[in-house]
Design a protein around this motif. Structure first.
Motif, short mmCIF file in Angstrom:
data_model
loop_
_atom_site.label_atom_id
_atom_site.label_comp_id
_atom_site.label_asym_id
_atom_site.label_seq_id
_atom_site.Cartn_x
_atom_site.Cartn_y
_atom_site.Cartn_z
N ALA A 174 31.08 -57.42 -85.73
CA ALA A 174 30.73 -56.05 -86.27
C ALA A 174 30.42 -56.59 -87.96
N LEU A 175 29.21 -55.94 -88.38
CA LEU A 175 29.09 -56.00 -90.03
C LEU A 175 29.30 -54.63 -90.73
N LEU A 176 30.10 -54.57 -91.49
CA LEU A 176 30.42 -53.37 -92.03
C LEU A 176 29.97 -53.26 -93.74
N VAL A 177 29.84 -52.04 -94.10
CA VAL A 177 29.42 -51.97 -95.50
C VAL A 177 30.36 -50.77 -95.91
N SER A 178 31.02 -50.99 -97.03
CA SER A 178 31.95 -50.09 -97.74
C SER A 178 31.42 -48.87 -98.27
N GLY A 232 23.97 -69.62 -88.49
CA GLY A 232 23.24 -69.91 -87.64
C GLY A 232 23.07 -69.25 -86.47
N ARG A 233 23.43 -67.86 -86.63
CA ARG A 233 23.12 -66.90 -85.51
C ARG A 233 22.45 -65.68 -85.97
N GLY A 234 21.72 -64.90 -85.21
CA GLY A 234 21.29 -63.71 -85.66
C GLY A 234 21.97 -62.53 -85.85
N LEU A 235 21.45 -61.43 -86.83
CA LEU A 235 22.25 -60.41 -87.23
C LEU A 235 21.24 -59.14 -86.93
N ARG A 236 21.77 -58.08 -86.42
CA ARG A 236 20.93 -57.05 -86.12
C ARG A 236 21.57 -55.57 -86.88
N LEU A 237 20.68 -55.33 -87.73
CA LEU A 237 21.33 -54.05 -88.62
C LEU A 237 20.63 -52.64 -88.04
N PHE A 238 21.55 -51.46 -88.36
CA PHE A 238 21.00 -50.41 -87.72
C PHE A 238 20.56 -49.45 -88.75
N GLU A 239 19.34 -49.15 -88.73
CA GLU A 239 18.73 -48.30 -90.05
C GLU A 239 19.71 -46.97 -90.16
N THR A 240 19.85 -46.51 -88.82
CA THR A 240 20.41 -45.23 -88.92
C THR A 240 21.96 -45.09 -89.43
N ILE A 262 29.97 -49.03 -90.13
CA ILE A 262 29.63 -50.08 -89.18
C ILE A 262 28.17 -50.05 -89.23
N VAL A 263 27.35 -51.13 -89.75
CA VAL A 263 26.23 -51.04 -89.96
C VAL A 263 25.48 -51.98 -88.95
N GLY A 264 25.94 -53.24 -88.45
CA GLY A 264 25.37 -54.20 -87.80
C GLY A 264 26.07 -55.11 -86.77
N ARG A 265 25.27 -55.98 -86.04
CA ARG A 265 26.11 -56.77 -85.26
C ARG A 265 25.69 -58.17 -85.28
N GLY A 301 23.30 -63.70 -80.59
CA GLY A 301 23.08 -65.12 -80.39
C GLY A 301 21.59 -65.18 -80.88
N GLY A 302 20.76 -66.14 -80.52
CA GLY A 302 19.50 -66.18 -80.76
C GLY A 302 19.12 -66.80 -82.16
N ALA A 303 18.06 -66.74 -82.56
CA ALA A 303 17.83 -67.50 -83.90
C ALA A 303 18.28 -66.78 -84.98
N PRO A 304 18.39 -67.62 -86.14
CA PRO A 304 19.40 -67.01 -87.30
C PRO A 304 18.32 -66.19 -88.24
N ARG A 305 18.01 -65.13 -87.88
CA ARG A 305 17.34 -64.29 -88.62
C ARG A 305 17.72 -62.94 -88.74
N VAL A 306 17.47 -61.81 -89.73
CA VAL A 306 17.91 -60.49 -89.77
C VAL A 306 17.07 -59.47 -89.37
N VAL A 307 17.27 -58.63 -88.16
CA VAL A 307 16.35 -57.80 -87.67
C VAL A 307 16.75 -56.18 -88.05
N LEU A 308 16.08 -55.35 -88.48
CA LEU A 308 16.38 -54.10 -88.84
C LEU A 308 15.93 -53.29 -87.73
N GLN A 309 16.85 -52.72 -87.04
CA GLN A 309 16.41 -51.78 -85.84
C GLN A 309 16.15 -50.50 -86.58
N THR A 310 15.00 -49.91 -86.32
CA THR A 310 14.66 -48.55 -87.23
C THR A 310 14.90 -47.50 -86.47
N ALA A 311 14.93 -46.37 -86.94
CA ALA A 311 15.56 -45.03 -86.20
C ALA A 311 14.73 -44.81 -85.11
#
Lengths: 332, 332
Positions: free
Chosen positions: B164-168, B234-242, B297-300, B303-313
């Motif tokens: 999990a990815l957290l921001v303070s 070397g992995r992907g990261l999904r951020l949750f906009e909401t 907690i804002v992201g996860r 696997g897959g390509a090393p890119r950052v995907v923002l999942q929108t509302a």
């Protein structure tokens, strides 16, 4: 990559990464810091660590005998050397002005890297900022250096009456070389900066038990170090004008422009205070080194009031005061 | 003493000594470095030393929520904190522009000194240079910081899918606060920089065995840290906009000016990557702290390509690329 530094080179993104890879990491090669970390772990060492820092703002960025890169490295390493420490690790924080030519920046960084390698010191952390055109002098380098103490027990508080003062070579060359390299001076000369590592000179004296104090006479020159010595040890200091090494070319320019070479910066000289009975041994150790061929015993610690007296060629006396207002164009 | 910085304050003589005594030594008090030495000896410590450096060129020098002094201290200490180290020693090299008001300089140095004291870090070496009017932005601070490793084993190479990815806390406040403090923006707002030490936030997570990686999202913001993470692991990261915390005021200004808060600098926030089964524990540890009340907690990691995907509302997807050209006015 563009030919000049852009504001985008400071934004934290792809441009900055390219600048760091192609300019800094390329120059440091296998000695480059890991750019993916926020802080670097230092290998363990035995002994006392010594820490120093210095900012470098010389204009012009390149001058006969040196440049901002070599000056920054030597200035930092020299502060450790005169403190009795062997340099080990460095940090380099650069502020770049928008518009600086990338090829020039590469030369400055290569010069820093080569001098670091020669001194046995490694850059462990770095930082790059870009400021808009008109808010910087092309480039400013700030360096911190960490060394391991090799010669403890140095300090102006150890100085005693009768001690001899030595200087490792001619004074004032750096100050004059930088001034003449400026476009605002019409004069051109053959004078080359003394910019160099004083580590070999310091190492040569460290084994002498009678060595009391070392310092590099940078800003404010030999006269300023002399004043620091008398303030710190509370004794008088007599300098012998006829013994002071000054190159003819430097002396001529000083006479023309009205400067006193004793107040001009050196960047590759050392001042040493040594017990009287070891002064000749110290001089001999310096004179066999490239950087010490023109070394001389130039003064003596005396009792009495803490002031610096210059004994002139005709046996007159002149008090060398601390610098007040700026007597010369800014060079550092 | 004059009311403004003069070139003579950089010449190595009496003016410089007064500036150092009355501005720097006065601010640091009993924690002031010994100005008579070229290098300071560090007390012995057990453990691995960590080293970092950073230059600070923020404009304006003072802004709501901070100033150059507090920013420089926090920025340096935060680089150690996210590296798992307790700050101990600092160097401070300042470049001052001729004409800077001495009272303003005193405020900046006092702010640095207070923040250093709070972080338990001491300035061991310093340097002052003065550049002519028009060659500096008032003042630039360069800081190197040495800490002792308290939490080894952090690094993007430890990150695994499912983490999990957290921001303070809310992102973008510092960037907007600094921009609005400039005279070239007509907007005025209530937005205050988040400029602060993240040491308490980092200390709170260090004991968690599932903690993989910490970083402060400064230049380039959260999106840049996210890109650094995917490049390093070397992995992907999904951020949750909401889930992303952004203050209403900051969001409004961003919408007005066309900026993305995810690319704006924070100076008192931390991004953490934590094993999935300890994400809630990490969040709980942050939320009880002053600096972590709005943590999320804002992201996860995926696997897959090393890119950052923002999942929108509305459950769309947008790739968050690395910064290219400068998308916003320079603030650091």
């Amino acid at each position: 990559m563009s030919e000049r530094v852009l504001l985008a080179h400071g934004n934290g993104g792809r441009y900055m990464r390219e600048l760091i890879d192609e300019v800094f990491a390329a120059a440091f090669g296998d000695q480059a810091p890991d750019t993916r970390c926020d802080a670097a772990a230092l290998p363990p060492v035995d002994g006392t660590l010594m820490l120093t820092t210095d900012g470098f703002t010389v204009q012009p960025l390149e001058f006969p005998g040196g440049d901002l890169g070599s000056l920054a490295l030597h200035g930092s390493v020299n502060d450790l050397a005169v403190s009795g420490a062997e340099p080990r690790w460095l940090t380099l924080a650069v502020v770049l002005e928008e518009g600086l030519e990338i090829v020039r920046l590469k030369r400055l960084v290569a010069s820093f890297a080569a001098a670091a390698r020669a001194a046995g010191a490694r850059v462990m952390a770095g930082d790059t900022k870009v400021v808009p055109r008109g808010q910087g002098g092309g480039a400013y380098f700030s360096v911190s250096a960490i060394g391991v103490q090799a010669r403890p027990g140095l300090g102006a508080d150890r100085i005693e009456p009768g001690d001899a003062l030595l200087v490792s070579g001619p004074v004032g060359d750096h100050g004059i070389a930088v001034m003449l390299a400026r476009e605002d001076f019409e004069l051109r000369g053959e004078i080359v900066s003394d910019c160099a590592s004083v580590l070999p000179l310091c190492r040569a004296l460290w084994p002498l038990p009678g060595l009391r104090f070392l310092r590099d006479p940078t800003r404010g020159g030999l006269a300023t170090v002399a004043n620091e010595i008398v303030q710190a040890c509370g004794r008088g200091l007599r300098l012998f004008e006829t013994a002071l090494p000054v190159r003819d070319g430097t002396r001529s320019v000083c006479e023309m422009l009205g400067y006193d070479p004793l107040y001009l910066a050196c960047e590759g000289r050392v001042v040493a205070v040594v017990a009287a009975d070891q002064a000749d041994a110290a001089l001999a150790r310096w004179r066999v080194l490239d950087g010490g061929r023109d070394a001389a015993i130039v003064g003596r610690i005396e009792g009495g009031a803490p002031r610096v007296v210059l004994q002139t060629a005709i046996c007159g006396e002149r008090v060398l005061d601390e610098l007040e207002d700026d007597p010369l164009p800014r060079i550092c």
